[in-house]
Design an enzyme around this catalytic site. Structure first.
Site, PDB file in Angstrom:
ATOM      1  N   HIS A 188      54.652  38.306  17.064  1.00 17.69           N
ATOM      2  CA  HIS A 188      53.488  37.914  16.251  1.00 17.69           C
ATOM      3  C   HIS A 188      53.817  37.831  14.769  1.00 17.69           C
ATOM      4  CE1 HIS A 188      50.215  38.190  19.321  1.00 17.69           C
ATOM      5  NE2 HIS A 188      51.198  38.807  19.954  1.00 17.69           N
ATOM      6  N   ASP A 245      53.691  35.718   6.334  1.00 18.00           N
ATOM      7  CA  ASP A 245      52.783  36.065   7.433  1.00 18.00           C
ATOM      8  C   ASP A 245      53.224  35.296   8.668  1.00 18.00           C
ATOM      9  OD1 ASP A 245      50.509  37.260   8.578  1.00 18.00           O
ATOM     10  OD2 ASP A 245      49.306  36.843   6.790  1.00 18.00           O
TER      11      ASP A 245
HETATM   12  C1  GDG Z   1      49.454  39.894  13.002  1.00 18.74           C
HETATM   13  C2  GDG Z   1      50.356  39.020  12.131  1.00 18.74           C
HETATM   14  C3  GDG Z   1      49.261  36.984  13.102  1.00 18.74           C
HETATM   15  C4  GDG Z   1      40.642  41.741   8.832  1.00 18.74           C
HETATM   16  N1  GDG Z   1      39.872  42.544   8.063  1.00 18.74           N
HETATM   17  C5  GDG Z   1      38.771  42.796   8.763  1.00 18.74           C
HETATM   18  C6  GDG Z   1      38.876  42.146   9.975  1.00 18.74           C
HETATM   19  N2  GDG Z   1      40.030  41.508   9.999  1.00 18.74           N
HETATM   20  C7  GDG Z   1      40.484  40.663  11.127  1.00 18.74           C
HETATM   21  C8  GDG Z   1      40.544  39.218  10.748  1.00 18.74           C
HETATM   22  C9  GDG Z   1      41.571  38.694  11.746  1.00 18.74           C
HETATM   23  C10 GDG Z   1      42.480  39.890  11.941  1.00 18.74           C
HETATM   24  O1  GDG Z   1      41.774  41.043  11.510  1.00 18.74           O
HETATM   25  C11 GDG Z   1      43.728  39.788  11.079  1.00 18.74           C
HETATM   26  O2  GDG Z   1      44.593  38.871  11.658  1.00 18.74           O
HETATM   27  P1  GDG Z   1      45.752  38.207  10.811  1.00 18.74           P
HETATM   28  O3  GDG Z   1      46.335  37.125  11.651  1.00 18.74           O
HETATM   29  O4  GDG Z   1      45.188  37.643   9.562  1.00 18.74           O
HETATM   30  O5  GDG Z   1      46.784  39.336  10.412  1.00 18.74           O
HETATM   31  P2  GDG Z   1      47.514  40.656  11.095  1.00 18.74           P
HETATM   32  O6  GDG Z   1      46.547  41.727  11.380  1.00 18.74           O
HETATM   33  O7  GDG Z   1      48.600  41.019  10.140  1.00 18.74           O
HETATM   34  O8  GDG Z   1      48.135  40.138  12.487  1.00 18.74           O
HETATM   35  C12 GDG Z   1      49.671  37.690  11.811  1.00 18.74           C
HETATM   36  C13 GDG Z   1      48.505  37.927  14.028  1.00 18.74           C
HETATM   37  O9  GDG Z   1      49.224  39.149  14.238  1.00 18.74           O
HETATM   38  C14 GDG Z   1      48.231  37.283  15.401  1.00 18.74           C
HETATM   39  O10 GDG Z   1      49.407  36.854  16.004  1.00 18.74           O
HETATM   40  O11 GDG Z   1      48.432  35.882  12.784  1.00 18.74           O
HETATM   41  O12 GDG Z   1      50.530  36.853  11.055  1.00 18.74           O
HETATM   42  O13 GDG Z   1      50.706  39.695  10.917  1.00 18.74           O
HETATM   43  O14 GDG Z   1      40.985  38.375  12.967  1.00 18.74           O
HETATM   44  O15 GDG Z   1      39.277  38.612  10.847  1.00 18.74           O
HETATM   45  N3  GDG Z   1      37.958  42.192  10.927  1.00 18.74           N
HETATM   46  C15 GDG Z   1      36.852  42.931  10.661  1.00 18.74           C
HETATM   47  N4  GDG Z   1      36.675  43.609   9.479  1.00 18.74           N
HETATM   48  C16 GDG Z   1      37.605  43.564   8.510  1.00 18.74           C
HETATM   49  O16 GDG Z   1      37.430  44.180   7.472  1.00 18.74           O
HETATM   50  N5  GDG Z   1      35.920  43.031  11.586  1.00 18.74           N
END
Ligand code: GDG
Length: 462
Positions: free
Chosen positions: A160, A368
């Site tokens: 990921h 990312d």
């Molecule tokens: C890893 C990889 C890859 C965030 N803050 C809150 C919240 N979130 C949710 C977002 C989103 C998720 O968390 C974050 O996903 P990301 O993809 O942006 O980043 P990572 O957590 O680092 O995930 C990344 C992912 O895996 C999937 O393969 O895309 O590159 O690093 O859904 O909305 N959700 C809530 N409150 C928050 O304050 N409810």
């Protein structure tokens, strides 16, 4: 139909409302095949309470057609495998941050030990025609451990996070062992074409692998297939959440409170890969360089707490708080604060309302794997009056979302200029960009991702 077995560091109950898009998407496939989801329980057992390194109690739970099997970790295992090696070595190095890596020799032992223990617990639960899908950097050597025990089923791996260029990977002591372990899989899935290129170069230059055809490598008497499978979101679920009561209430409140202002939003885990200090500096440069935004542009930055036990995370938190305080102190007025900084998790049902209320979405990581927030921001917009996405070119998502305003987050002035462009973009251009972006996010949603990965895995078995 083969049974799907998913292995990941943490396991989520796909039927719980709090579960994210990934859990739901995997849950669908698990449910359809009466599958098994295996991972750590999150329980850490102190040695005084019987926690023994390399051993952990197993919990089994049925939820609908899915079986969840989780394992407790001893304090020693958790510290070495999770905090030490996964998040103190692999996370920073894979995000190009060699300066933050802590190559303590003890960690890798714990990492091997826990992967071996997981393999021992999982092996007796497997059926001959199971398809096993292992997720993320915590579990790279799992298939090698399973194969050593005689496992012959299809096993796929999905990373990921990004895969860095060969010379950065080569800084990891024992990188040869780590990367060789990938050859125990039938298919390695990566987020982007850039990651796939890095893997390909590493395998050619460092592992002496033979490129048999594009994405197929031969080494160590095995054949490995690899491909880019950019992960997506569940668009329909996000749209439904946006129309839900909590999101609509949030939207109304935001519109009332910021009626005469322009809202910018950032929602991230508080992680040094997300470029948060750089983002605040770019916002400060916007206020400095384009004074018409003072008393108007307001940034809501949600920084959800994450991995607080790792030192680098408390450092980034302090830096961010200092920067936000300075900007508010310098530019704020009695009736306007430029930044609303929230170091808490905002409820999942409210986040889409916040996205929809915002004229600009700031997604500016330094690196990312993908970044799902970028895709969620697009899906939450009103197509008639959409907000503009300012996206780092270093997010995996930038390979797909080329109609966003792409920025280099290290370039403060250029990022400030892009934010200015976003804030003042004419309606017609916003609509056109949004239309194209949404089409892309829809075409490659999380269901497409799962199906295309699993199809390739079924074809890849050798
Ligand atoms: C890893 C990889 C890859 C965030 N803050 C809150 C919240 N979130 C949710 C977002 C989103 C998720 O968390 C974050 O996903 P990301 O993809 O942006 O980043 P990572 O957590 O680092 O995930 C990344 C992912 O895996 C999937 O393969 O895309 O590159 O690093 O859904 O909305 N959700 C809530 N409150 C928050 O304050 N409810």
């Amino acid at each position: 139909m083969s049974r799907l077995v998913v292995v990941s560091n943490r396991v989520a109950d796909p039927r719980k409302a709090a579960a994210g898009g990934l859990a739901v998407a995997l849950g669908d496939a698990l449910s359809a095949s009466g599958g098994l989801w295996f991972g750590s329980s999150g329980n850490v057992v102190e040695s005084a309470a019987g926690g023994t390194a390399g051993e952990g109690k197993v919990h089994t739970q049925r939820t609908g057609h899915v079986t969840l099997v989780t394992v407790d970790l001893s304090r020693e295992d958790h510290d070495a495998y999770y905090r030490g090696y996964s998040n103190g070595v692999l996370w920073p190095v894979f995000h190009y941050r060699l300066d933050l890596a802590d190559f303590d020799a003890g960690y890798i032992e714990g990492y091997r030990r826990v992967n071996r223990m997981f393999a021992h617990k999982l092996m007796p639960l497997l059926k001959p025609d199971d398809v096993i899908w292992v997720h993320d950097y915590h579990l790279i050597p799992l298939a090698a451990e399973l194969r050593a025990m005689g496992c012959r089923q299809r096993i796929g791996f999905y990373l990921h996070i990004p895969l860095p260029p060969p010379l950065i990977l080569a800084a990891i002591p024992a990188h040869e062992w780590l990367m060789r372990a990938l050859f125990a899989y039938d298919l390695v899935g990566l987020q982007s074409k850039a990651d796939l290129q890095h893997l390909s170069r590493y395998l050619r230059d460092e592992a002496g692998a033979e490129l048999m055809s594009p994405g197929t490598f031969g080494a160590f008497s095995r054949v490995l297939k690899a491909g880019a499978f950019p992960i997506g979101i569940d668009v329909d679920d996000l749209v439904a959440l946006t129309q839900g009561k909590e999101a609509q209430d949030t939207l109304t409140t935001m519109r009332e409170q910021f009626a005469r202002r322009q809202l910018l939003v950032g929602v991230d885990r508080l992680d040094y890969s997300k470029g948060l200090p750089q983002r605040i500096r770019a916002f400060r440069a916007l206020l400095d360089r384009y004074p018409e935004n003072r008393n108007s542009a307001t940034l809501i930055q949600v920084a959800a707490p994450s991995r607080e036990e790792v030192d680098a995370y408390s450092d980034i938190r302090e830096e961010l708080e200092r920067l936000c305080g300075a900007v508010n102190g310098n530019y704020g007025d009695l009736d306007w604060m430029p930044i609303r900084y929230i170091h808490r998790t905002v409820a999942r049902k409210r986040v889409p309302g916040l996205f929809r209320a915002s004229r600009v979405g700031l997604v500016t990581p330094l690196r990312d794997g993908m970044n799902l927030v970028a895709k969620e921001f697009i899906a939450a917009q009103d197509a008639d009056d959409p907000g503009v996405l300012v996206l780092s070119r270093f997010a995996g998502a930038a390979e797909q979302l080329t109609d966003a305003l792409l920025v280099n987050p290290y370039d403060t002035q250029a990022t400030a200029d892009a934010i200015q462009t976003a804030l003042h973009m004419p309606l017609q251009e916003r609509q056109l960009r949004h239309q194209r972006l949404l089409a892309e996010v829809r075409a490659h949603d999380v269901h497409w991702w799962r199906e295309s990965y699993l199809r390739s895995l079924m074809e890849a078995h050798t």
